[in-house]
Design an enzyme around this catalytic site. Structure first.
Site, PDB file in Angstrom:
ATOM      1  CB  SER A 143      -0.861   0.016   1.171  1.00 21.51           C
ATOM      2  OG  SER A 143      -1.521   1.393   1.452  1.00 21.51           O
ATOM      3  CE1 TYR A 156      -4.356  -1.806   5.259  1.00 21.98           C
ATOM      4  CE2 TYR A 156      -3.363   0.226   4.707  1.00 21.98           C
ATOM      5  CZ  TYR A 156      -3.944  -1.043   4.472  1.00 21.98           C
ATOM      6  OH  TYR A 156      -4.268  -1.372   2.984  1.00 21.98           O
TER       7      TYR A 156
HETATM    8  N1  LIG Z   1      -8.565  -0.323  -1.975  1.00 22.90           N
HETATM    9  C1  LIG Z   1      -7.364   0.568  -1.645  1.00 22.90           C
HETATM   10  O1  LIG Z   1      -7.587   1.641  -1.496  1.00 22.90           O
HETATM   11  C2  LIG Z   1      -6.127  -0.068  -1.184  1.00 22.90           C
HETATM   12  C3  LIG Z   1      -5.240   0.574  -1.119  1.00 22.90           C
HETATM   13  C4  LIG Z   1      -3.811  -0.136  -0.751  1.00 22.90           C
HETATM   14  C5  LIG Z   1      -3.743  -1.553  -0.435  1.00 22.90           C
HETATM   15  N2  LIG Z   1      -4.966  -2.237  -0.604  1.00 22.90           N
HETATM   16  C6  LIG Z   1      -4.814  -3.753  -0.416  1.00 22.90           C
HETATM   17  O2  LIG Z   1      -5.313  -4.220  -1.351  1.00 22.90           O
HETATM   18  C7  LIG Z   1      -5.830  -5.570  -0.821  1.00 22.90           C
HETATM   19  C8  LIG Z   1      -7.199  -5.939  -1.354  1.00 22.90           C
HETATM   20  O3  LIG Z   1      -8.087  -4.895  -0.870  1.00 22.90           O
HETATM   21  P1  LIG Z   1      -9.298  -4.326  -1.529  1.00 22.90           P
HETATM   22  O4  LIG Z   1      -8.846  -3.071  -1.627  1.00 22.90           O
HETATM   23  O5  LIG Z   1      -9.658  -5.059  -3.040  1.00 22.90           O
HETATM   24  O6  LIG Z   1     -10.566  -4.442  -0.208  1.00 22.90           O
HETATM   25  P2  LIG Z   1     -11.803  -5.411  -0.298  1.00 22.90           P
HETATM   26  O7  LIG Z   1     -12.756  -5.333  -1.376  1.00 22.90           O
HETATM   27  O8  LIG Z   1     -12.221  -5.375   1.094  1.00 22.90           O
HETATM   28  O9  LIG Z   1     -11.113  -6.809  -0.452  1.00 22.90           O
HETATM   29  C9  LIG Z   1     -10.516  -7.645   0.394  1.00 22.90           C
HETATM   30  C10 LIG Z   1     -10.400  -8.801  -0.084  1.00 22.90           C
HETATM   31  O10 LIG Z   1      -9.777  -9.841   1.059  1.00 22.90           O
HETATM   32  C11 LIG Z   1     -10.371 -10.637   1.554  1.00 22.90           C
HETATM   33  N3  LIG Z   1     -10.275 -11.269   2.904  1.00 22.90           N
HETATM   34  C12 LIG Z   1     -10.269 -10.588   4.099  1.00 22.90           C
HETATM   35  N4  LIG Z   1     -10.031 -11.230   5.059  1.00 22.90           N
HETATM   36  C13 LIG Z   1      -9.650 -12.391   4.484  1.00 22.90           C
HETATM   37  C14 LIG Z   1      -9.124 -13.560   5.112  1.00 22.90           C
HETATM   38  N5  LIG Z   1      -9.114 -13.781   6.625  1.00 22.90           N
HETATM   39  N6  LIG Z   1      -9.107 -14.678   4.453  1.00 22.90           N
HETATM   40  C15 LIG Z   1      -9.502 -14.624   2.901  1.00 22.90           C
HETATM   41  N7  LIG Z   1      -9.609 -13.432   2.357  1.00 22.90           N
HETATM   42  C16 LIG Z   1      -9.891 -12.425   3.120  1.00 22.90           C
HETATM   43  C17 LIG Z   1     -11.836 -10.389   1.375  1.00 22.90           C
HETATM   44  O11 LIG Z   1     -12.796 -11.731   1.060  1.00 22.90           O
HETATM   45  P3  LIG Z   1     -13.676 -12.367   2.043  1.00 22.90           P
HETATM   46  O12 LIG Z   1     -14.117 -11.291   3.212  1.00 22.90           O
HETATM   47  O13 LIG Z   1     -14.888 -12.961   1.247  1.00 22.90           O
HETATM   48  O14 LIG Z   1     -12.910 -13.282   2.727  1.00 22.90           O
HETATM   49  C18 LIG Z   1     -11.897  -9.692   0.321  1.00 22.90           C
HETATM   50  O15 LIG Z   1     -11.957 -10.413  -0.958  1.00 22.90           O
HETATM   51  C19 LIG Z   1      -5.559  -5.656   0.712  1.00 22.90           C
HETATM   52  O16 LIG Z   1      -4.535  -6.278   0.895  1.00 22.90           O
HETATM   53  C20 LIG Z   1      -5.658  -4.067   1.005  1.00 22.90           C
HETATM   54  O17 LIG Z   1      -4.622  -3.611   2.249  1.00 22.90           O
HETATM   55  C21 LIG Z   1      -6.104  -1.489  -1.010  1.00 22.90           C
END
Ligand SMILES: NC(=O)c1ccc[n+]([C@@H]2O[C@H](COP(=O)([O-])OP(=O)(O)OC[C@H]3O[C@@H](n4cnc5c(N)ncnc54)[C@H](OP(=O)(O)O)[C@@H]3O)[C@@H](O)[C@H]2O)c1
Length: 248
Positions: A143, A156
């Site tokens: 991130s 985080y």
């Molecule tokens: N969106 C942003 O702005 C942003 C910025 C920087 C980094 N990121 C990173 O990008 C990654 C993806 O996040 P996203 O933005 O796509 O958010 P999201 O839409 O909330 O997706 C998160 C995913 O992680 C899964 N997850 C959560 N806990 C889990 C567990 N214990 N086991 C397996 N799967 C799990 C969720 O699926 P289930 O709930 O179905 O398990 C979901 O598919 C994360 O690592 C986040 O920190 C995102």
């Protein structure tokens, strides 16, 4: 199509929404076979069904990345079914930010378990196969918060710094095996991530920030495609990207 993506077997954790889901879609469109893991099996199955309907190859397995046996099962099943694993995208993550003084110890534990240990378990599951193949690509999701810290972001941000450190250590160790490593650090991208914030005041602020600044999730998917589609001798180790308007 010789895009270095067609025919590759790609395991994606956190594929039930957001960045993982968008990446599964784009890679499938470009000819990759995708193995989808997350806890919400209904969402994974509906995505796998849609991709298969559109002519792609996909499978879905319920996976909680805090359980190493479940991550191993996701990877081993993909290898059994499709014969190999070319890429793992350790993407599952949560972001329940809060000031340290609110003492949300359970959320600190959870972020460490999902964001750090989940990535390590993905590496543990994929590495033996990739070493044997003498080929592979491990993509970890950090991130902007893996490069900087700010108030409410201490834990985080620490988990996302850890992902970068683990990725760099891994990179140096796996060069003899012809394995590529990439860490991708997004800024604000429109996903369900802010929903993991449980403190109401912070959740509202973050939702407003995302509504104002966040860019679509396919921005991340294109970064994955960029890294994967390089010739095998080229290893894109790190990508940091943000919405153009994002100052932080
Ligand atoms: N969106 C942003 O702005 C942003 C910025 C920087 C980094 N990121 C990173 O990008 C990654 C993806 O996040 P996203 O933005 O796509 O958010 P999201 O839409 O909330 O997706 C998160 C995913 O992680 C899964 N997850 C959560 N806990 C889990 C567990 N214990 N086991 C397996 N799967 C799990 C969720 O699926 P289930 O709930 O179905 O398990 C979901 O598919 C994360 O690592 C986040 O920190 C995102």
């Amino acid at each position: 199509m010789n895009n270095n993506i067609e025919g590759k077997v790609v395991v994606i954790t956190g594929a039930s929404s957001g960045l993982g889901e968008a990446t599964a879609r784009l890679l499938s469109e470009q000819g990759a076979t995708v193995a989808l893991g997350a806890r919400r099996l209904d969402r994974l199955q509906s995505l796998a069904g849609e991709l298969s309907h559109n002519g792609g190859k996909a499978m879905a397995i319920v996976t909680d990345v805090t359980h190493p046996d479940q991550v191993k099962q996701l990877v081993d099943t993909a290898v059994q079914k499709f014969g190999r694993i070319d890429v793992i995208i350790n993407n599952a993550g949560i972001m329940p930010v809060s000031p340290l003084e609110r003492l949300k110890l359970d959320e600190w534990d959870r972020m460490i378990d999902v964001n750090i240990k989940g990535v390590l378990y993905g590496i543990a599951a994929a590495l033996p196969h990739m070493q044997q193949q003498k080929a592979g690509h491990i993509i970890n999701v950090s991130s902007v918060a893996g490069h900087k810290v700010g108030p409410t972001f201490a834990v985080y941000s620490a988990t996302k710094h850890a992902v970068r450190v683990i990725s760099e250590g891994l990179r140096m160790e796996v060069t003899p095996y012809n394995i590529r490593t990439t860490v991708i650090s997004p800024g604000a991208v429109a996903t369900e991530l802010p929903n993991s914030i449980t403190e109401p005041d912070l959740a509202t602020n973050m939702q407003q920030f995302y509504e104002e600044f966040a860019i679509p999730a396919d921005s991340f998917a294109r970064m994955v495609v960029f890294a994967m589609s390089q010739p095998e001798e080229v290893d894109v180790n790190e990508i940091l990207f943000r919405p153009t308007r994002q100052e932080y």
